[in-house]
Design a protein around this motif. Structure first.
Motif, PDB file in Angstrom:
ATOM      1  N   ALA A  11       0.845  -1.370  -0.033  1.00 12.08           N
ATOM      2  CA  ALA A  11       0.242   0.031   0.061  1.00 12.08           C
ATOM      3  C   ALA A  11       0.916   1.197   0.047  1.00 12.08           C
ATOM      4  O   ALA A  11       0.439   2.397  -0.282  1.00 12.08           O
ATOM      5  CB  ALA A  11      -0.594  -0.090   1.229  1.00 12.08           C
ATOM      6  N   LEU A  12       1.944   1.119   0.441  1.00 16.67           N
ATOM      7  CA  LEU A  12       2.783   2.212   0.589  1.00 16.67           C
ATOM      8  C   LEU A  12       4.458   2.162  -0.051  1.00 16.67           C
ATOM      9  O   LEU A  12       4.982   1.073   0.325  1.00 16.67           O
ATOM     10  CB  LEU A  12       3.014   2.698   2.083  1.00 16.67           C
ATOM     11  N   THR A  13       5.026   3.158  -0.596  1.00 15.88           N
ATOM     12  CA  THR A  13       6.292   2.934  -1.197  1.00 15.88           C
ATOM     13  C   THR A  13       6.790   4.337  -1.022  1.00 15.88           C
ATOM     14  O   THR A  13       6.175   5.425  -1.402  1.00 15.88           O
ATOM     15  CB  THR A  13       6.719   2.598  -2.547  1.00 15.88           C
ATOM     16  N   VAL A  14       7.792   4.503  -0.056  1.00 14.11           N
ATOM     17  CA  VAL A  14       8.532   5.724   0.225  1.00 14.11           C
ATOM     18  C   VAL A  14      10.116   5.675  -0.251  1.00 14.11           C
ATOM     19  O   VAL A  14      10.656   4.873   0.003  1.00 14.11           O
ATOM     20  CB  VAL A  14       8.336   6.154   1.719  1.00 14.11           C
ATOM     21  N   GLY A  15      10.296   6.606  -0.994  1.00 13.90           N
ATOM     22  CA  GLY A  15      11.581   6.761  -1.412  1.00 13.90           C
ATOM     23  C   GLY A  15      12.136   7.952  -0.466  1.00 13.90           C
ATOM     24  O   GLY A  15      11.853   8.851  -0.063  1.00 13.90           O
ATOM     25  N   PHE A  16      13.532   7.740  -0.400  1.00 12.05           N
ATOM     26  CA  PHE A  16      14.641   8.617   0.431  1.00 12.05           C
ATOM     27  C   PHE A  16      15.638   9.026  -0.458  1.00 12.05           C
ATOM     28  O   PHE A  16      16.311   8.000  -0.919  1.00 12.05           O
ATOM     29  CB  PHE A  16      15.038   7.775   1.830  1.00 12.05           C
ATOM     30  N   ASP A  17      16.078  10.178  -0.081  1.00 21.19           N
ATOM     31  CA  ASP A  17      17.382  10.482  -0.629  1.00 21.19           C
ATOM     32  C   ASP A  17      18.417  10.032   0.486  1.00 21.19           C
ATOM     33  O   ASP A  17      18.293   9.474   1.447  1.00 21.19           O
ATOM     34  CB  ASP A  17      17.657  12.032  -0.651  1.00 21.19           C
ATOM     35  N   LEU A  18      19.882  10.027  -0.017  1.00 19.50           N
ATOM     36  CA  LEU A  18      20.913   9.438   1.150  1.00 19.50           C
ATOM     37  C   LEU A  18      21.597  10.620   1.566  1.00 19.50           C
ATOM     38  O   LEU A  18      21.429  10.778   2.884  1.00 19.50           O
ATOM     39  CB  LEU A  18      21.857   8.718   0.167  1.00 19.50           C
ATOM     40  N   ARG A 145      12.326   8.983 -12.815  1.00 21.46           N
ATOM     41  CA  ARG A 145      12.304   7.545 -13.253  1.00 21.46           C
ATOM     42  C   ARG A 145      12.383   6.304 -12.525  1.00 21.46           C
ATOM     43  O   ARG A 145      11.534   5.481 -12.551  1.00 21.46           O
ATOM     44  CB  ARG A 145      13.654   7.452 -14.335  1.00 21.46           C
ATOM     45  N   ALA A 146      13.213   6.486 -11.341  1.00 19.95           N
ATOM     46  CA  ALA A 146      13.381   5.367 -10.327  1.00 19.95           C
ATOM     47  C   ALA A 146      12.137   5.611  -9.434  1.00 19.95           C
ATOM     48  O   ALA A 146      11.480   4.497  -9.090  1.00 19.95           O
ATOM     49  CB  ALA A 146      14.764   5.566  -9.409  1.00 19.95           C
ATOM     50  N   LEU A 147      11.618   6.667  -9.151  1.00 19.63           N
ATOM     51  CA  LEU A 147      10.392   6.874  -8.350  1.00 19.63           C
ATOM     52  C   LEU A 147       9.177   6.299  -9.090  1.00 19.63           C
ATOM     53  O   LEU A 147       8.576   5.493  -8.215  1.00 19.63           O
ATOM     54  CB  LEU A 147      10.136   8.280  -7.953  1.00 19.63           C
ATOM     55  N   ARG A 148       8.925   6.471 -10.279  1.00 17.55           N
ATOM     56  CA  ARG A 148       8.057   5.979 -10.963  1.00 17.55           C
ATOM     57  C   ARG A 148       8.080   4.444 -11.236  1.00 17.55           C
ATOM     58  O   ARG A 148       6.984   3.786 -10.877  1.00 17.55           O
ATOM     59  CB  ARG A 148       7.797   6.775 -12.413  1.00 17.55           C
ATOM     60  N   GLU A 149       9.277   4.028 -11.406  1.00 18.32           N
ATOM     61  CA  GLU A 149       9.297   2.390 -11.568  1.00 18.32           C
ATOM     62  C   GLU A 149       9.154   1.918 -10.411  1.00 18.32           C
ATOM     63  O   GLU A 149       8.365   0.503 -10.508  1.00 18.32           O
ATOM     64  CB  GLU A 149      10.876   2.248 -12.035  1.00 18.32           C
ATOM     65  N   HIS A 150       9.442   2.240  -9.324  1.00 23.47           N
ATOM     66  CA  HIS A 150       9.231   1.539  -7.945  1.00 23.47           C
ATOM     67  C   HIS A 150       7.937   1.990  -7.359  1.00 23.47           C
ATOM     68  O   HIS A 150       7.500   1.579  -6.200  1.00 23.47           O
ATOM     69  CB  HIS A 150      10.162   1.730  -7.081  1.00 23.47           C
ATOM     70  N   GLY A 151       7.090   2.902  -7.967  1.00 24.08           N
ATOM     71  CA  GLY A 151       5.700   3.218  -7.630  1.00 24.08           C
ATOM     72  C   GLY A 151       5.669   4.005  -6.384  1.00 24.08           C
ATOM     73  O   GLY A 151       4.605   3.967  -5.377  1.00 24.08           O
ATOM     74  N   GLY A 165      12.681  16.424  -8.278  1.00 20.35           N
ATOM     75  CA  GLY A 165      12.354  14.974  -8.503  1.00 20.35           C
ATOM     76  C   GLY A 165      11.038  14.227  -8.218  1.00 20.35           C
ATOM     77  O   GLY A 165      10.479  13.858  -8.953  1.00 20.35           O
ATOM     78  N   ALA A 166      10.625  14.566  -6.996  1.00 22.82           N
ATOM     79  CA  ALA A 166       9.274  14.216  -6.302  1.00 22.82           C
ATOM     80  C   ALA A 166       8.108  14.737  -7.143  1.00 22.82           C
ATOM     81  O   ALA A 166       7.293  13.959  -7.665  1.00 22.82           O
ATOM     82  CB  ALA A 166       9.223  14.677  -5.033  1.00 22.82           C
ATOM     83  N   ARG A 167       8.194  15.924  -7.569  1.00 23.99           N
ATOM     84  CA  ARG A 167       7.261  16.643  -8.199  1.00 23.99           C
ATOM     85  C   ARG A 167       7.140  16.050  -9.841  1.00 23.99           C
ATOM     86  O   ARG A 167       6.069  15.776 -10.123  1.00 23.99           O
ATOM     87  CB  ARG A 167       7.266  18.173  -8.166  1.00 23.99           C
ATOM     88  N   THR A 168       8.486  15.768 -10.300  1.00 20.73           N
ATOM     89  CA  THR A 168       8.267  15.498 -11.635  1.00 20.73           C
ATOM     90  C   THR A 168       7.745  14.060 -11.708  1.00 20.73           C
ATOM     91  O   THR A 168       6.837  13.580 -12.695  1.00 20.73           O
ATOM     92  CB  THR A 168       9.837  15.247 -12.122  1.00 20.73           C
ATOM     93  N   SER A 211      -4.869  10.318   6.338  1.00 21.05           N
ATOM     94  CA  SER A 211      -5.401  11.687   5.592  1.00 21.05           C
ATOM     95  C   SER A 211      -6.161  11.302   4.283  1.00 21.05           C
ATOM     96  O   SER A 211      -5.937  10.250   3.644  1.00 21.05           O
ATOM     97  CB  SER A 211      -4.399  12.583   5.240  1.00 21.05           C
ATOM     98  N   ASP A 212      -6.851  12.211   3.598  1.00 19.72           N
ATOM     99  CA  ASP A 212      -7.514  12.151   2.301  1.00 19.72           C
ATOM    100  C   ASP A 212      -6.324  12.116   1.210  1.00 19.72           C
ATOM    101  O   ASP A 212      -6.990  11.688   0.124  1.00 19.72           O
ATOM    102  CB  ASP A 212      -8.391  12.958   2.023  1.00 19.72           C
ATOM    103  N   SER A 213      -5.374  12.696   1.479  1.00 22.82           N
ATOM    104  CA  SER A 213      -4.350  12.713   0.392  1.00 22.82           C
ATOM    105  C   SER A 213      -3.421  11.472   0.339  1.00 22.82           C
ATOM    106  O   SER A 213      -2.701  11.418  -0.473  1.00 22.82           O
ATOM    107  CB  SER A 213      -3.459  14.085   0.779  1.00 22.82           C
ATOM    108  N   TYR A 214      -3.809  10.756   1.138  1.00 19.87           N
ATOM    109  CA  TYR A 214      -2.986   9.261   1.197  1.00 19.87           C
ATOM    110  C   TYR A 214      -3.002   8.687  -0.482  1.00 19.87           C
ATOM    111  O   TYR A 214      -4.023   8.465  -0.819  1.00 19.87           O
ATOM    112  CB  TYR A 214      -3.311   8.254   2.093  1.00 19.87           C
ATOM    113  N   ARG A 215      -1.832   8.505  -0.913  1.00 24.48           N
ATOM    114  CA  ARG A 215      -1.667   7.690  -2.296  1.00 24.48           C
ATOM    115  C   ARG A 215      -0.848   6.381  -2.164  1.00 24.48           C
ATOM    116  O   ARG A 215       0.206   6.557  -1.878  1.00 24.48           O
ATOM    117  CB  ARG A 215      -1.375   8.675  -3.205  1.00 24.48           C
ATOM    118  N   PRO A 216      -1.564   5.374  -2.290  1.00 28.13           N
ATOM    119  CA  PRO A 216      -0.832   3.904  -2.201  1.00 28.13           C
ATOM    120  C   PRO A 216      -0.034   3.920  -3.626  1.00 28.13           C
ATOM    121  O   PRO A 216      -0.078   4.695  -4.515  1.00 28.13           O
ATOM    122  CB  PRO A 216      -1.860   2.833  -2.446  1.00 28.13           C
ATOM    123  N   ALA A 217       0.706   2.887  -3.637  1.00 28.21           N
ATOM    124  CA  ALA A 217       1.839   2.479  -4.672  1.00 28.21           C
ATOM    125  C   ALA A 217       1.077   2.516  -5.991  1.00 28.21           C
ATOM    126  O   ALA A 217       0.061   1.774  -5.969  1.00 28.21           O
ATOM    127  CB  ALA A 217       2.625   1.559  -4.395  1.00 28.21           C
TER     128      ALA A 217
END
Length: 219
Positions: A11-18, A145-151, A165-168, A211-217
């Motif tokens: 239901a959730l995929t979160v990306g992190f910078d390093l 590209r990677a954020l989209r690929e991994h949902g 990057g997030a907004r793109t 919240s109502d803004s929650y977006r699953p993968a």
């Protein structure tokens, strides 16, 4: 009739910078720039360089070396990096708790960074931080590209480039003011959320899931 196999995405995929999001890379990078300066006989202001972490290595090296030597110097820096920078680099405050919060929510945590991927992996292994995926060598809009690929529906970073990057990628931009960009700069760049550091992330994530803004993968 043959049945098509189906997969269920979390239901959730979160990306992190390093750098400056999950790890405080300033001590290691500072030491590596000083070593590169000594090795090449070229002056590098390491104190200045570590105040502007985030963009790819080449964007810093152009301040100290002629264009025709950038590729050579980048290769040399990366070869020196493991023995100089890994042990000197601690985790950022709240980094492990942030990853744990994603897992506790039943989600996946991925790392998407501009850092050379083999060195990024060494950092994570040294610190015992184990994301579900690691993608390196991507910067700013290129991270999409990677954020989209991994949902990834959320991307957490410390730089205005991470916001872009997030907004793109049409992911929620969660910024942490732990790097070179101030909270005001991150907000102005379009971050949806600005946190002081990752210690604030678990509480934010719990609220976001409700919240109502929650977006699953995305599938």
């Amino acid at each position: 009739m043959a049945h098509m196999a189906t997969t269920t995405q979390p239901a959730l995929t979160v990306g992190f910078d390093l750098d400056m999001t999950l790890i405080d890379s300033r001590p290691g990078i500072h030491a590596c720039y000083r070593a590169l300066s000594e090795r090449t006989g070229t002056y590098i202001d390491a104190d200045l360089a570590v105040t502007r972490l985030g963009p790819p290595l080449a964007e810093e090296l152009v301040n100290w070396f002629p264009a025709e030597r950038i590729e050579e110097m980048a290769d040399l820096y990366r070869s020196m990096y493991p023995t100089i920078a890994i042990a000197a680099t601690p985790a950022m405050t709240g980094a492990r708790e942030a990853i744990d919060a994603v897992r506790a929510a039943g989600g996946r945590a991925i790392v998407v960074t501009a850092k050379y991927e083999p060195n990024a992996r060494l950092h994570l292994e040294h610190l015992g931080i184990r994301p579900d995926e690691l993608v390196g060598d991507l910067w700013a809009e290129g991270k999409a590209r990677a954020l989209r690929e991994h949902g990834a529906g959320v991307y957490v970073g410390d730089h205005t480039g991470d916001v872009r990057g997030a907004r793109t990628a049409e992911a929620l931009s969660v910024a942490v003011a732990t790097g070179p960009c101030s909270a005001e700069e991150l907000a102005t760049a379009g971050a949806d959320v600005v946190l002081g550091d990752l210690l604030e992330f678990p509480a934010w994530l719990a609220e976001y899931e409700r919240s109502d803004s929650y977006r699953p993968a995305r599938a």
